[in-house]
Design a protein around this motif. Structure first.
Motif, mmCIF file in Angstrom:
data_model
loop_
_atom_site.group_PDB
_atom_site.id
_atom_site.type_symbol
_atom_site.label_atom_id
_atom_site.label_comp_id
_atom_site.label_asym_id
_atom_site.label_seq_id
_atom_site.Cartn_x
_atom_site.Cartn_y
_atom_site.Cartn_z
ATOM 1 N N TYR A 160 -25.860 49.751 21.309
ATOM 2 C CA TYR A 160 -26.566 49.424 22.354
ATOM 3 C C TYR A 160 -25.897 48.325 23.136
ATOM 4 O O TYR A 160 -26.064 48.164 24.358
ATOM 5 C CB TYR A 160 -27.887 49.078 22.043
ATOM 6 N N ARG A 161 -25.162 47.457 22.489
ATOM 7 C CA ARG A 161 -24.791 46.310 23.189
ATOM 8 C C ARG A 161 -23.602 46.550 24.106
ATOM 9 O O ARG A 161 -23.530 46.084 25.269
ATOM 10 C CB ARG A 161 -23.996 45.257 22.125
ATOM 11 N N GLN A 162 -22.876 48.039 23.815
ATOM 12 C CA GLN A 162 -22.191 48.549 24.593
ATOM 13 C C GLN A 162 -22.575 49.089 25.895
ATOM 14 O O GLN A 162 -21.911 49.030 26.897
ATOM 15 C CB GLN A 162 -21.208 49.788 23.978
ATOM 16 N N ALA A 163 -23.709 49.365 25.719
ATOM 17 C CA ALA A 163 -24.663 49.854 27.053
ATOM 18 C C ALA A 163 -25.272 48.542 27.712
ATOM 19 O O ALA A 163 -26.117 48.654 28.674
ATOM 20 C CB ALA A 163 -25.555 50.841 26.709
ATOM 21 N N GLY A 164 -25.184 47.315 27.164
ATOM 22 C CA GLY A 164 -25.743 45.907 28.015
ATOM 23 C C GLY A 164 -27.029 45.705 27.554
ATOM 24 O O GLY A 164 -27.920 44.762 28.043
ATOM 25 N N VAL A 165 -27.322 46.328 26.145
ATOM 26 C CA VAL A 165 -28.815 46.128 25.538
ATOM 27 C C VAL A 165 -28.533 45.244 24.441
ATOM 28 O O VAL A 165 -27.880 45.799 23.443
ATOM 29 C CB VAL A 165 -29.588 47.180 25.418
ATOM 30 N N ASN A 166 -29.165 43.954 24.093
ATOM 31 C CA ASN A 166 -28.933 43.257 23.066
ATOM 32 C C ASN A 166 -30.279 43.612 22.350
ATOM 33 O O ASN A 166 -31.545 43.352 22.366
ATOM 34 C CB ASN A 166 -29.165 41.729 23.230
ATOM 35 N N LEU A 167 -30.245 44.037 20.785
ATOM 36 C CA LEU A 167 -31.108 44.269 19.862
ATOM 37 C C LEU A 167 -30.871 43.425 18.818
ATOM 38 O O LEU A 167 -29.884 42.653 18.459
ATOM 39 C CB LEU A 167 -30.861 45.582 19.355
ATOM 40 N N SER A 168 -32.102 43.048 18.146
ATOM 41 C CA SER A 168 -31.824 42.393 16.815
ATOM 42 C C SER A 168 -30.966 43.058 15.863
ATOM 43 O O SER A 168 -30.634 44.201 15.995
ATOM 44 C CB SER A 168 -33.313 42.389 16.366
ATOM 45 N N ARG A 169 -30.717 42.648 14.647
ATOM 46 C CA ARG A 169 -29.732 42.833 13.876
ATOM 47 C C ARG A 169 -30.254 43.955 12.792
ATOM 48 O O ARG A 169 -29.488 44.510 12.025
ATOM 49 C CB ARG A 169 -29.276 41.519 13.153
ATOM 50 N N THR A 170 -31.681 43.836 12.348
ATOM 51 C CA THR A 170 -32.311 44.756 11.362
ATOM 52 C C THR A 170 -32.949 45.857 11.903
ATOM 53 O O THR A 170 -33.911 45.653 13.034
ATOM 54 C CB THR A 170 -32.976 43.829 10.430
ATOM 55 N N ALA A 171 -33.326 46.747 11.084
ATOM 56 C CA ALA A 171 -33.996 47.974 11.645
ATOM 57 C C ALA A 171 -35.472 47.792 11.809
ATOM 58 O O ALA A 171 -36.048 48.056 12.865
ATOM 59 C CB ALA A 171 -33.957 49.029 10.346
ATOM 60 N N ASP A 172 -35.902 46.849 11.225
ATOM 61 C CA ASP A 172 -37.297 46.481 10.986
ATOM 62 C C ASP A 172 -37.685 45.612 12.354
ATOM 63 O O ASP A 172 -38.734 45.930 13.073
ATOM 64 C CB ASP A 172 -37.986 45.843 9.737
ATOM 65 N N LEU A 173 -36.765 44.784 12.692
ATOM 66 C CA LEU A 173 -36.808 44.065 13.874
ATOM 67 C C LEU A 173 -36.645 44.854 15.481
ATOM 68 O O LEU A 173 -37.205 44.666 16.429
ATOM 69 C CB LEU A 173 -36.171 42.839 14.081
ATOM 70 N N GLN A 174 -35.841 45.914 15.184
ATOM 71 C CA GLN A 174 -35.245 46.821 16.216
ATOM 72 C C GLN A 174 -36.543 47.668 16.276
ATOM 73 O O GLN A 174 -36.769 47.843 17.801
ATOM 74 C CB GLN A 174 -34.139 47.683 15.838
ATOM 75 N N PHE A 175 -37.304 48.027 15.117
ATOM 76 C CA PHE A 175 -38.473 48.913 15.515
ATOM 77 C C PHE A 175 -39.628 48.211 16.645
ATOM 78 O O PHE A 175 -40.464 48.895 16.971
ATOM 79 C CB PHE A 175 -39.055 49.301 14.202
#
Length: 184
Positions: A100-115
């Protein structure tokens, strides 16, 4: 009459109907043009007071394609607990964060936080680029993959030791399915 043909044909294509080249009434034509401009700009068209329908956005489509292509390019990479780069290998959330960072979107590091990010998506409404979550080694979202279409997703397969395709209809994943989110 010529200036009406392209917008009417385009509207027919966008709305899945057949286009007929006919003159629209003058008062409705301006509203039609505004709606068409909104569609092409990727806006959300109001349908009812509480319900909105997202329309096609070329920017989102290209980012979605980039996400899926980036994930496919990582197939076969080594799975490493805590890994978050091609050089060190990936765990599930590290893979998703990197892609997702390659597409310019910053997400948290863990699955539960990404959810906790994005809009919930029903299984029947999954689209390529959506994130699919599973409860594997602990309660809640503990494993994540990137849906690619056709009931398949890319994830880190600890069983295979590589980034691989998973199948949404596989009994293991069916029994552990937790939910899906659309980030793009």
């Amino acid at each position: 009459m010529r200036k009406w043909i392209l917008p009417i044909i385009l509207a027919g294509v966008l709305f899945g109907g057949t286009a007929v080249a006919a003159a629209a009434p003058a008062p409705g034509y301006n509203q039609f043009l505004q709606s068409l401009e909104a569609i092409l700009a990727g806006a959300v068209m109001p349908v009812a007071a509480e319900r909105q329908i997202p329309v096609f956005s070329p920017a989102i489509a290209s980012r979605t394609a980039l996400v899926v292509a980036s994930a496919r390019n990582l197939l076969g990479r080594q799975v490493v607990w805590g890994g978050a780069s091609p050089a060190q290998g990936f765990d599930c959330s590290g893979l998703v964060q990197y892609v997702y960072r390659q597409a310019g979107v910053n997400l948290s590091r863990t699955a539960d936080l990404q959810f906790m990010v994005g809009r919930t998506v029903a299984p029947a409404d999954l689209q390529p680029g959506d994130l699919v979550y599973f409860s594997t080694y602990e309660q809640g979202a503990s494993h994540v993959g990137i849906y690619t279409g056709g009931g398949k997703f890319i994830h880190t397969s600890f069983g295979q030791g590589i980034v691989a395709f998973g199948d949404m209809s596989d009994t293991y994943f069916v029994n552990r399915y937790y939910g899906a989110k659309r980030v793009l």
